[in-house]
Each structure stands twice: as C-alpha cells, then as structure tokens.
Design an enzyme around this catalytic site. Structure first.
Site: not given
Length: 240
Positions: A86, A109
């Site tokens: 992330s 993401h």
C-alpha cells in the site's frame, strides 16, 4: 534511525504500520516521530539507507514522510526487507535506488477511504480519494520510466497487485535484486487480510519480523539514547 560514526550515512527503519497515532513499542511509524528523528540526523548526512517492512497504513502520513525525504539533500537508498504494501510501497519510489531481496514483496493498489454522510459528502470523499490515487500513481510512473505505462499501472492498482522482486524489477519499481534474506515479511493480521485483496498465504502464516538479539539490543540502545536526547532538549527549551 541510526547514524554512522562519521555522520555521513544513516539507517532508517520503517518496520510496522504507518499511522498518525504511532506506538513505537509496536513498531508503528508516524510522520511526527519520523520528522523528529530525521531532524536529529541533520543535513550533513550524505546517504540514507531506508529499510522497509510495512503493511502500509495512513496515506497522508506516508505522503508527509515522502515529502521530508524528498527535501533532504542525502542520497536515498531503499531496501524492501520483507514487504512494502500500500502506501509503504510509494515511499521508496522517491529513492535514488530501490533494492529488493529475492524473497521480498511489493503490493500496489489504489488509495482507499471510509466515508459517512449525505450524497454530497460521499461524492466529495470519492473525489478526494481519487485525487490521492492520482498523486500516488505519478510516483510509480516517475520511478518506472518507460517500463510501465499508465494503463497497465491502473489495471494493477485495481487488483491489489502483489509484485515479486523480479516483477518489480521488470516494471521499473526496483533497481536491484539481491540474495534472499533471513528476515521475515511483516505478518498480516485480520485487519490487513480483510482490507487487502489477494494477500499471499505466507504473509498470513509467518510470525512477526525476526530480528537477531544483538541487533535488537543495539536498536534498543539507540532508542533509549534518542529518548534521553529528546528529554534533554525539552528541558533546555522549557527553560528558555
């Protein structure tokens, strides 16, 4: 953070969740405690070795850390010791060099958020998180150069893509692969398993990072010295 004896290089560890309300005892990192320790290193440091093993966390805290590192005059070399997931995968993108052991992972993401309110507030929340994602995308694209285009990246970000070191190198998100290390990637608890898609099975089964006793003792000594220095500075500033 740990400076070398000559003060020309320093090691910085992001081992844990990136969060505004960090508990250092649990390895968490916030932009505030990061800034305090980076300030102590000073601007004479020529090389910063940034070691990352983190599930990610607050994108705003990560962006603040990125800004601080970007402003620092030192050469930044990032080492993905276990996993950079992330927003923790965005931080090394501003590095001069990214090094990944053969058994490390990087997860990318789109930014995520939670929202509550009326229709207008929910639309604003969606617009805000989209702008954040666009900003993060640019960091990946800038690092990758001609090895990754925006359409390919967008598809990868939609799927919570977990990249091996070889894949990260192929897409230009990593510069060098080294021999697999003995460190264990950050173990994902239920919080991260529920939040992220496609979490590799090994991240749900492994224990927390294994750190040799000698290294742990050294880090504890550094932490105690840092706290003592901060306490001393606070005493001086409090008397002014």
């Amino acid at each position: 953070m740990k400076a070398s004896d000559d003060g020309k290089s320093a090691d910085i560890f992001i081992y844990g969740e990136i969060t505004k309300y960090a508990w250092e005892e649990y390895g968490e990192v916030s932009s505030i405690n990061f800034k305090n320790e980076l300030d102590q290193l000073g601007n004479d440091v020529e090389t910063i070795n940034l070691y990352i093993n983190s599930p990610g966390g607050s994108v705003f805290e990560a962006m603040a850390i990125i800004a601080m590192l970007h402003r620092h005059p030192a050469k930044i070399i990032s080492h993905i010791d276990g996993v950079a997931a992330s927003c923790a995968s965005v931080i090394p993108m501003i590095s001069d060099k990214v090094i990944m052991p053969a058994n490390s992972l990087m997860m990318i993401h789109h930014a995520m958020t939670g929202a509550w309110g009326n229709a207008a507030q929910l639309r604003k929340a969606a617009d805000d998180v989209e702008r954040i994602s666009q900003s993060m995308c640019q960091y990946y694209l800038d690092k990758a150069g001609d090895k990754l285009d925006s359409d390919t990246l967008s598809g990868m970000l939609e799927e919570d893509t977990w990249l091996t070191a070889e894949q990260a190198l192929e897409y230009g998100l990593c510069d060098e692969i080294i021999t697999a290390n003995n460190a264990v990637a950050y173990a994902f608890d239920d919080k991260w398993v529920k939040q992220y898609k496609n979490v590799p099975k090994q991240l749900m089964e492994q224990p927390q990072v294994i750190i040799p006793a000698s290294e742990m003792a050294e880090r504890q000594r550094i932490a105690e010295e840092s706290k003592a220095n901060l306490s001393y500075l606070s005493t001086i500033l409090g008397g002014m």
